[in-house]
Design a protein around this motif. Sequence first.
Motif, PDB file in Angstrom:
ATOM      1  N   PRO A 128      22.116  11.696  26.599  1.00 34.17           N
ATOM      2  CA  PRO A 128      22.012  12.508  25.379  1.00 34.17           C
ATOM      3  C   PRO A 128      22.161  14.009  25.613  1.00 34.17           C
ATOM      4  N   LEU A 129      22.151  14.470  26.873  1.00 34.59           N
ATOM      5  CA  LEU A 129      22.278  15.896  27.140  1.00 34.59           C
ATOM      6  C   LEU A 129      23.716  16.402  27.000  1.00 34.59           C
ATOM      7  N   PHE A 130      24.663  15.461  26.920  1.00 37.63           N
ATOM      8  CA  PHE A 130      26.066  15.875  26.874  1.00 37.63           C
ATOM      9  C   PHE A 130      26.424  16.512  25.539  1.00 37.63           C
ATOM     10  N   SER A 131      27.628  17.084  25.474  1.00 40.77           N
ATOM     11  CA  SER A 131      28.111  17.687  24.228  1.00 40.77           C
ATOM     12  C   SER A 131      28.409  16.577  23.218  1.00 40.77           C
ATOM     13  N   LEU A 191      17.758   9.428  28.969  1.00 40.45           N
ATOM     14  CA  LEU A 191      17.445  10.846  29.140  1.00 40.45           C
ATOM     15  C   LEU A 191      18.665  11.703  29.464  1.00 40.45           C
ATOM     16  N   PHE A 192      19.542  11.176  30.306  1.00 39.16           N
ATOM     17  CA  PHE A 192      20.620  12.011  30.839  1.00 39.16           C
ATOM     18  C   PHE A 192      21.805  12.085  29.883  1.00 39.16           C
ATOM     19  N   ARG A 203      29.132  12.657  23.829  1.00 37.20           N
ATOM     20  CA  ARG A 203      28.199  11.646  23.302  1.00 37.20           C
ATOM     21  C   ARG A 203      28.980  10.565  22.571  1.00 37.20           C
ATOM     22  N   LEU A 217      22.419  11.389  17.500  1.00 37.13           N
ATOM     23  CA  LEU A 217      21.444  11.065  18.544  1.00 37.13           C
ATOM     24  C   LEU A 217      20.776   9.724  18.268  1.00 37.13           C
ATOM     25  N   TYR A 243      20.830   6.483  20.654  1.00 35.66           N
ATOM     26  CA  TYR A 243      19.636   5.802  21.177  1.00 35.66           C
ATOM     27  C   TYR A 243      19.631   4.330  20.808  1.00 35.66           C
TER      28      TYR A 243
END
Lengths: 333, 251
Positions: free
Chosen positions: A47-50, A44-45, A54, A172, A176
Amino acid sequence: MKKRKERIDRGIKVRSEDIFALTSYREMIYLLAPRALPVVGLLLFVPLFSPYWREIFISTAIYALLAISWDVLVSVGLISLGQSFFYGVGSYVAGALNHYWGLPPVLTLPVATIGGAAICTIALLPVLRLRGIYFSMVTLVLPLMILRLVEATRIFGGTEGLTGLSPFPGQLTEMYIANACLLIALFGFRRLLDSDYGLIVRGINDNDRAVMNAGLNIHWYKTQILFLGAAVGCFAGAFGTHHDMFAGMPGFALDYSIMPIAAAIVGGTGTFAGSVLGAFILVPLSEILRALGALRIVFYGLFLVIFVVGIPEGLFHYIRRKYHQFERWVDVE
Amino acid sequence: MEPILSVKNLMVFFENALALNDFTMETGEGQITGIIGPNSAGKTTLMNTLSGLIIDMRIKERRRGGERITVYGQITYRGEDITEMTPVNRVKRGIVLCRERHPIFPESNVLENLRIAGYLKKRSRIKKIVNQAFDLFPALIHLKNRKAGFLSGGEQQMLAIGMALVAEPRLLLLDEPLLGLSPMMQQLLVEAIKVLISESVLTVMIAEQFARPVLPIINFGYILENGMLALSGTGKELMDNPEVKSAYFGV
């Protein structure tokens, strides 16, 4: 009256280890939180990056997988200096399947994982009976040897390597896949080494003659563990090769051997979680230090030295101890 | 008589486990002191604490994040407080420990082993004291060039004591010298210790679980149980004690 600092295991830890009786949500959270942390963090956390970060976390996951692979081998007493051998074999198998036969990543990843692990196991089988420095020497030399072999015979594209491999559908998705596989490897191997099978494996590391005396074929167990460790390393290689869309000689570079060992040492060996933690400290740190330019390696080395001298047991072991124990002052009568 | 070694209220903790509890003893010059007790009584802990090895163990455990070792109390040797002194300095002052299970250098031969033990001595001196060790244990002479790892248990024990002697101790600590030896070999070693004490000015402390061969030769003995001092007295007193008789002689 003299005082002494006493260290005591928390009640929850003792109960959950022996009889597993949990009596409140607080205790469930106590046990669950450390396990949920990497799952939530990775799925969850992160994947929030730029996109730039990533990218870094994808390569961190690759190094973390290699560190786990190193830790798996260490658990049976095999000190490998050649994770790059596994990485390189995995990357060339996946690359060749994709380049020559056009297989998609969904097929090349599993085939390279199993097939590459089989190749690595067979290649290392003759030296499996050797302990200590001899196994390390051979694993150190093998990737260097294959490197020159590729250069001299020009197989698999020679020095140019195999280019134009199919990429993953998107950043993404890629992230994952990497993180999910990392979590599976992390929890899977932790579970495996806690089982009866793991008991034998750790026994071989402690005292192989005693295990032989128990009537177990230690070489067969070592082969199995080597296969498992190699499979993780080959998966990392296959994944990395599709990530770079390129399979070539850099896959056998020393980076892939040294970095996982550094990560496992910083994080603490024998738990796999330590290796992952180490990789997630060292790889991003090396990126942050890029701002320092030429001095980067100096600071990086300094950081490593401080870590190894300051917390020689490994960061994860230290944190775990602090989490499970509390200290108090008592009188010495 | 002024005691050369005195231990006051010694307590050793391995994390929360108490290995030695409030142990007090002293020994005079030229005496043989016996520390008798069963397994896990704290004999080896006492020997390690007296020789200073516990300081090294403490550092290693701390670096590993393992058990925390704490030592309380006071050890005085010839009027000097040595509680926190490093093992090297204790050996220089003449406190030499011969550890249990005859630790020797298995890859070196007997002569080399004895010479390694004389590391702190001058070259000319080593030759002389090595010969003295051979005089004490004549069985070792024809094994001189044999690799120490190939010796039998009794021969290794003789070598281990010989190595301790080469360091020229003034206080010799023997940790379970009779462990794993045949009764004949035990007798031979006890005789050798007797000879040793009569020939030189040497104070000996023996930690042992076999009371039968040891009690007759000691001047004073302490009986340890679970880290606590259970009984003390001269060798004769201990031998006549009914509890000791039933526990250690099976009478």
